[in-house]
Design an enzyme around this catalytic site. Structure first.
Site, PDB file in Angstrom:
ATOM      1  CB  CYS A  71      -0.898  -0.077   0.929  1.00 26.81           C
ATOM      2  SG  CYS A  71      -0.337  -0.336   2.755  1.00 26.81           S
ATOM      3  CG  HIS A  90      -4.406   0.632   3.954  1.00 20.37           C
ATOM      4  ND1 HIS A  90      -3.606  -0.162   3.200  1.00 20.37           N
ATOM      5  CD2 HIS A  90      -5.364   1.244   3.511  1.00 20.37           C
ATOM      6  CE1 HIS A  90      -4.451  -0.078   1.838  1.00 20.37           C
ATOM      7  NE2 HIS A  90      -5.188   1.031   2.109  1.00 20.37           N
ATOM      8  CG  ASP A 132      -7.134   2.364  -0.322  1.00 23.88           C
ATOM      9  OD1 ASP A 132      -5.893   2.452  -0.669  1.00 23.88           O
ATOM     10  OD2 ASP A 132      -7.461   1.824   0.255  1.00 23.88           O
TER      11      ASP A 132
END
Lengths: 338, 653
Positions: free
Chosen positions: B414, B458, B474
Site C-alpha cells: 500500500c 495501511h 485509496d
C-alpha cells in the site's frame, strides 16, 4: 518487686520523694506485665502483647514502598498487584506473629541452686491451650545469656532452658521474663513480659580447697578426702536411713530383697564434725562464709555427719543431700554479724 | 529489646533452608532469563551451582579476594554489554548480579533474608518486560517459594518440615489475597510517571512510524500484534469504511513521506458532517508515539487529545501504556471546502529533481484532461488496468523510486501505491497527501469488539478537489479491491508469509484464538488498564452516578479496616474461650454475680454451690441442680445430662 539481693536493700537511705521520682523515671515500671494469679501462672493475654517491626521488617517495608513508587512510575498494574500482595502478606504476618504468642501460659519456672559464679539454669515451662502449634517461641531475661527457643505442639507444654550467670550469694532473681517470637516471617516481633516466681538460690562460692577444717573437734578433719571415699573396705549393708547419699544405695541388693540398703564402709567416720563460724579466719565475713562452704562441701563428700554453727543459727549434725542443701542455704542467706 | 535482637541474627541456616532458597531464586531467575544477556545467565548458573555445592558439601564461602574481582568484573561487563546506557535492561542485569553475589557471601539467616527481599524486588522488575496473564501466574511460583524460604529461616530448630513451610506460605498468601484485592481496587491511583523512564523501556513497541518509506508498512504487516481494540456503540460500519486515521504526511523528499513541519502554521481545516455519528471506544496498545487512532473522520476530540490542522489526533504524551478513549466520527463529511493559497502551495510541494518519467506523465494528464476528477480517475485506471501487483515482498527500488515502481517493478504494497499516487497528483497540480493508519479489523463475537492488528496497517491518499474538499482515494483498492473489502489475508496470494493470526485458514484455531483474545481483552481492560479513570468508573458504577474521588481515601481506609478486622477476627479469636460448656456456665456465674455472689478464684464449682445455696435458700435447689448438671457434663459421662438442659435451668433461674 523484690530488690535483687537482701543485702543491697538497706545500704543507702534515700528520701521518699526522690525514690518515687526515680522509680517513675524507670519506664519499665509502666510496661504491662503478665502476672500469675491464684489459679495459674502468667498468661500472655491480649493486653500483654507488644508488637513492632524487626529491622528486617523495616527493610521489607522500605522495599514495598520502592516497589509502589516503581509501579506508579511505570504504570505497572501487575507491579501494584505484587506490591499490594506483599504488603498484605506483611499485615497478615503481623496477625500470625501476634497470635503465635497470645494466650501462652508460663505454667512453671524452676531453677536449681548453684554456687556463686556458676551458671544457673532456669527451666521455663510454657503451656499451650488454644489448640494451635506454636513455632519458635523464644524466652529471655534481662540477666540471661542467650535467648532460647522451643516449639510447642497443640495443647501441650514446651520447656525453654535459659542460662543465667550468678555472682553473689543469696536469692537472685533473673528479672522479668521476656517471651517473644518473630515467626512466621521474621518481619515483626511480638513480645510480652511475664513476672514469674522464678528465683535462684545462689550458694556462696566455696573457698579454694587445701585449708581443711583442722580445728574441728574430731576425726573427720584428720583423714584425707581420698581415704574416706575411695579405697575403703566394704563393711556390709545396713538399712537405708533418710539422709543417706544416693550414691551409697546398693541398688542391686535393694531390688533383690525387700527394703532399701545402703553400703557401709569400714573406717567411715562415726562421730560428727562441727563446722563453726568462729573457727574460720579471714579478712572479711564473706570470705569466712566461703571457708565454711568449702568445709560443708568437703564434709558432704566425705559422707560423714556434720553440723553447722553460725552466729544466729545452729544446724544439728546430720548427713545426706537434704542436710547438705540446708547448710548451704543457711550460708547463702546468712546475715553477717555486725 | 536488645536482649532479643542478637539471637535472631546469628544462627546459620540449615542445608534444606539453603536448598529452598536456591529453588525459589531459580524461579525468580526464570522470569528474567529471556531478557538477560547470555553471560549473566551463565554466571548466575555458575553461582547457583557453586552455592549448592557449598551447602551440600560443606565447602566454605568464597572470601573477599574472590568476591571483589568478581563484582568489579561483573559491573564492567554490564557497562560493556549495555554501552554504558543505564536503562531498564542494565538495571535488571545489575540487580540480578547483586543477588548472585550476595548469595555467595550469605551465611547467617539475616543475610538470607536480605537475599529474599532483593529477590522479591527483582520479581517486580519482570513486569517491565511484560504483564501477560502468563507472567502473572508465573509470578506466584517465586513468591510462594520465597515466602516459604523466609518461614524456614525463622525456625532455628527442627525446621525439617518442608511441607509445613509450604503450607504456611500458601496460607499466608491466601489470607493476604482479599486484602490485596481491596488495596488494588481502592488504593488511590496516581497517574505516572513520577520521574523519567529509561529510554529503552519502550524499545520493543511496534506501530506506525512518523515517516513512510517504501517497505515500511509491508514490514509492519508481518506483525500479528494487536494495535488496538474497538467496541462500537451500535453496529460497526462496513469493512470498506473502516479507515483508522493515523499520521498524515504532507512532505515528500524524493524518498520518504513525512509530516510537514510548516503545516502547523496553517489554519485548522474546516469540517462539516452529515448523518449520524459512529460512537466507539478504543483501547490502544502502547506504541511510544503520540498518535491516537480514530475512524475517518473524527468529529469530536477524545478527552485530553489534540488535533493537528489536518485532523491527526494526538495525545499530549507518547502513548506508553495502554490507553482507552471514546471516539465520535462521521463517515459522511466535507473536509476543507476552502484551501488557502499558502496551504495549496504546501500541498503541491515536490522535490526539485527526480522521477522525471512520472512527472512527465502527470504533466501530460494535466494538459489533456478536463478537470481534477478526470486526472484522479485516469491514475486509478492505470493502476487497475495495467500489470500492477499487490505484494508483501516488493523488489527494492532505485534512486528514482517512483519511476522505478511505476514503470519497472510494478510490485508493491500500500505504501508504494499511496506514495506514488500522491506524487502523481501533486505533479499534475492537485493538492494531495498521504494518510497512514489501519484499514479493517476483525470482529470478535466472543467479546463484542473489534481487533485491529499491526497487519492491518495501511496507507492511502487524500486529494483536494474544488468544491468537495479533501477526498479519500485509496489506490490500493484499485489494484486489489479485496484488500479493502475482506482484509489483507484475502488480498495476499502468499498468505503463508502473514502472521498466523492474520490468516483466515484454520477455523478452529481462530475460534480458540478469539476466545483467548477476549479473555486477554478483559485482563487488559480490568487488570492492566486499571487506572485512575477506570477506578472512578468502577466506583460510580457501584455507588451511583458520581462518586467523588475526594472520598476515595476515606473509602479506602474504611474498607481496608473492615477487611482487616474480618481477617483479624478469624485469626485472633481466643479459642480457649470457645468451650461451649464454659460459656454456659459463665452465664450462670454472671447471674449469681448480679445477686451479689462472686466466685472466688480458688473456689471450685462445688464449694461455690454450697456457699450460694446458703446465701440464697430460695434458689438452693436450682443452684444444686445446675451445679450437678455442670459437673456431670464437665467430668462425668454426659449421656444423661444435656447441655440444653443446663441452658434451660440457667435461663429459669
Amino acid at each position: 518487686m523484690r530488690s535483687p539481693s537482701p543485702s543491697a536493700a538497706s545500704t543507702t537511705p534515700v528520701s521518699r520523694p526522690a525514690a518515687f521520682i526515680k522509680s517513675s523515671l524507670n519506664w519499665t515500671r509502666w510496661l504491662r506485665t503478665a502476672r500469675a494469679d491464684s489459679r495459674r501462672g502468667p498468661v500472655l493475654t491480649t493486653r500483654h502483647i507488644y508488637i513492632l517491626p524487626t529491622r528486617a521488617g523495616v527493610l521489607y517495608g522500605t522495599i514495598i514502598i520502592a516497589m509502589l513508587l516503581g509501579s506508579i512510575n511505570y504504570s505497572l498494574s501487575l507491579g501494584f498487584v505484587l506490591t499490594f500482595l506483599l504488603a498484605a502478606l506483611g499485615i497478615v504476618c503481623m496477625l500470625h506473629t501476634w497470635r503465635n504468642l497470645a494466650w501462652l501460659e508460663v505454667s512453671h519456672c524452676q531453677a536449681s541452686p548453684v554456687f556463686a559464679g556458676e551458671e544457673a539454669t532456669l527451666e521455663i515451662r510454657l503451656k499451650e491451650s488454644s489448640g494451635r502449634m506454636r513455632h519458635a517461641i523464644y524466652a529471655s531475661c534481662a540477666a540471661c545469656l542467650q535467648p532460647q527457643s522451643t516449639d510447642i505442639p497443640p495443647r501441650q507444654s514446651g520447656t525453654i532452658t535459659l542460662a543465667y550467670p550468678t555472682a553473689r550469694r543469696g536469692w537472685s532473681e533473673p528479672g522479668r521474663l521476656t517471651l517473644f517470637t518473630v515467626f512466621p516471617l521474621g518481619l515483626l516481633q511480638a513480645w510480652s513480659y511475664a513476672d514469674t516466681d522464678c528465683r535462684v538460690l545462689v550458694y556462696p562460692r566455696p573457698a579454694a580447697s587445701g585449708r581443711s577444717s583442722a580445728s574441728s573437734t574430731d576425726q573427720a578433719g584428720k583423714g584425707s578426702r581420698d581415704s574416706l571415699l575411695g579405697d575403703q573396705d566394704f563393711a556390709g549393708l545396713r538399712h537405708y536411713r533418710p539422709g543417706d547419699s544416693p550414691r551409697r544405695i546398693d541398688w542391686k541388693a535393694s531390688s533383690r530383697e525387700q527394703g532399701m540398703y545402703s553400703k557401709h564402709f569400714q573406717g567411715e567416720p562415726v562421730s560428727s564434725v562441727w563446722l563453726d563460724w568462729h573457727e574460720t579466719t579471714g579478712p572479711d565475713g564473706e570470705e569466712r562464709i566461703c571457708q565454711l562452704v568449702r568445709w560443708v562441701v568437703d564434709a558432704h563428700q566425705a559422707g560423714g555427719r556434720y553440723g553447722l554453727r553460725l552466729p544466729q543459727l545452729t544446724l544439728a549434725a546430720d548427713r545426706g543431700e537434704a542436710h547438705y542443701h540446708r547448710c548451704l542455704q543457711a550460708l547463702a542467706l546468712m546475715e553477717l554479724p555486725a | 529489646m536488645s536482649v532479643t535482637r542478637h539471637a535472631l541474627r546469628n544462627f546459620t541456616p540449615q542445608r534444606h533452608d539453603v536448598i529452598w532458597l536456591l529453588l525459589s531464586l531459580l524461579a525468580v531467575w526464570g522470569l528474567h532469563i529471556a531478557h538477560l544477556p547470555l553471560w549473566i545467565n551463565g554466571l548466575m548458573a555458575l553461582i547457583f551451582g557453586w552455592r549448592w555445592l557449598i551447602a551440600s558439601r560443606g565447602w566454605s564461602l568464597p572470601r573477599m579476594p574472590v568476591l571483589l574481582p568478581l563484582t568489579l568484573l561483573g559491573i564492567a561487563g554490564i557497562v560493556a554489554s549495555f554501552d554504558g546506557l543505564f536503562g531498564r535492561d542494565a538495571s535488571v542485569a545489575l540487580l540480578t548480579l547483586m543477588l548472585g553475589l550476595k548469595l555467595l557471601e550469605s551465611r547467617s539467616s539475616r543475610d538470607f533474608m536480605l537475599v529474599i527481599f532483593i529477590a522479591y524486588f527483582l520479581t517486580v522488575n519482570a513486569f517491565l518486560f511484560g504483564q501477560s496473564m502468563l507472567v502473572a501466574a508465573g509470578m506466584l511460583i517465586p513468591v510462594t517459594g520465597l515466602t516459604a524460604a523466609l518461614i524456614g529461616l525463622q525456625k532455628p530448630q527442627s525446621g525439617s518440615d518442608q511441607g509445613l513451610q509450604l503450607r504456611l506460605a500458601l496460607t499466608l498468601l491466601g489470607q493476604a489475597i482479599p486484602l490485596m484485592l481491596v488495596l488494588f481496587v481502592l488504593f488511590p491511583r496516581l497517574p505516572g510517571p513520577l520521574w523519567g523512564v529509561p529510554k529503552d523501556s519502550y524499545k520493543s513497541m511496534t506501530g506506525l512510524s512518523d515517516r513512510m518509506r517504501p517497505g515500511d508498512i509491508s514490514e509492519l504487516s508481518l506483525s500479528g500484534a494487536t494495535a488496538f481494540r474497538v467496541s462500537f456503540t451500535g453496529a460497526p460500519p462496513r469493512a470498506s469504511q473502516l479507515y483508522w486515521r493515523g499520521p498524515v504526511f504532507g512532505y515528500f523528499d524524493g524518498r520518504e513521506w513525512r509530516a510537514d513541519r510548516r503545516a502547523g502554521y496553517l489554519p485548522r481545516e474546516s469540517l462539516s458532517v452529515r448523518g449520524e455519528p459512529v460512537r466507539y471506544s478504543v483501547t490502544l496498545e502502547p506504541h511510544n508515539q503520540p498518535w491516537m487512532l480514530v475512524l475517518d473522520m473524527p468529529s469530536q476530540l477524545p478527552a485530553g487529545a489534540l488535533a493537528s490542522p489536518d485532523l491527526q489526533i494526538l495525545a499530549r504524551e507518547p502513548v506508553r501504556t495502554r490507553i482507552r478513549y471514546e471516539g465520535v466520527s462521521h463517515l459522511d463529511y466535507t473536509l476543507a471546502d476552502q484551501l488557502s493559497p499558502v496551504a495549496e502551495r504546501y500541498l503541491l510541494q515536490l522535490p526539485q529533481q527526480g522521477n522525471p518519467k512520472a512527472r512527465a506523465m502527470a504533466e501530460q494528464w494535466r494538459a489533456q484532461l478536463p478537470d481534477h476528477q478526470a486526472i484522479v480517475d485516469t491514475a486509478l485506471r492505470m493502476f487497475r488496468q495495467q500489470d500492477f501487483y499487490y505484494t508483501l515482498t516488493p523488489p527494492p527500488l532505485g534512486t528514482n523510486s517512483i519511476d522505478d515502481f511505476l514503470f519497472n517493478s510494478r510490485r508493491g504494497f500500500c505504501e508504494h501505491y499511496a506514495g506514488s499516487f500522491a506524487f502523481l497528483m501533486r505533479a499534475a497540480g492537485i493538492p494531495a497527501r498521504v494518510v497512514t493508519g489501519y484499514q479493517g479489523g476483525e470482529l470478535n463475537p466472543v467479546g463484542q469488539y473489534m481487533i485491529v492488528r499491526q497487519s492491518d496497517a495501511h496507507a492511502w491518499t487524500e486529494v483536494w478537489l474544488p468544491h468537495r474538499g479533501w477526498v479519500r482515494v485509496d489506490p490500493t483498492a484499485a489494484v486489489s479491491p479485496s484488500r479493502i473489502e475482506a482484509g489483507i489475508a484475502s488480498a495476499i496470494s502468499e498468505s503463508a508469509s502473514l502472521p498466523l493470526l492474520a490468516r483466515r485458514d484454520y477455523p478452529l484455531l481462530r475460534k480458540l484464538y478469539l476466545n483467548w483474545d477476549a479473555i486477554n481483552n478483559g485482563w487488559n481492560q480490568w487488570v492492566l488498564g486499571y487506572n485512575q479513570q477506570k477506578q472512578a468508573e468502577l466506583l460510580s458504577r457501584i455507588f451511583g452516578a458520581s462518586f467523588p474521588l475526594s472520598l476515595l481515601t476515606a473509602l479506602f481506609i474504611a474498607v481496608t479496616a473492615l477487611v482487616l478486622g474480618l481477617i483479624s477476627w478469624v485469626l485472633l479469636r481466643d479459642k480457649t474461650r470457645r468451650d461451649p460448656l464454659q460459656q454456659v456456665y459463665a452465664r450462670f456465674l454472671r447471674k449469681m454475680a448480679r445477686a451479689g455472689l462472686q466466685q472466688a478464684p480458688e473456689e471450685g464449682a462445688q464449694d461455690f454451690s454450697h456457699r450460694a445455696q446458703q446465701q440464697l435458700p430460695m434458689q438452693a435447689a436450682q443452684i444444686a441442680a445446675i451445679t450437678a448438671l455442670y459437673l456431670q457434663l464437665r467430668y462425668g459421662r454426659p449421656s444423661n445430662a444435656s447441655l440444653q438442659m443446663l441452658k434451660r435451668e440457667i435461663r429459669n433461674l
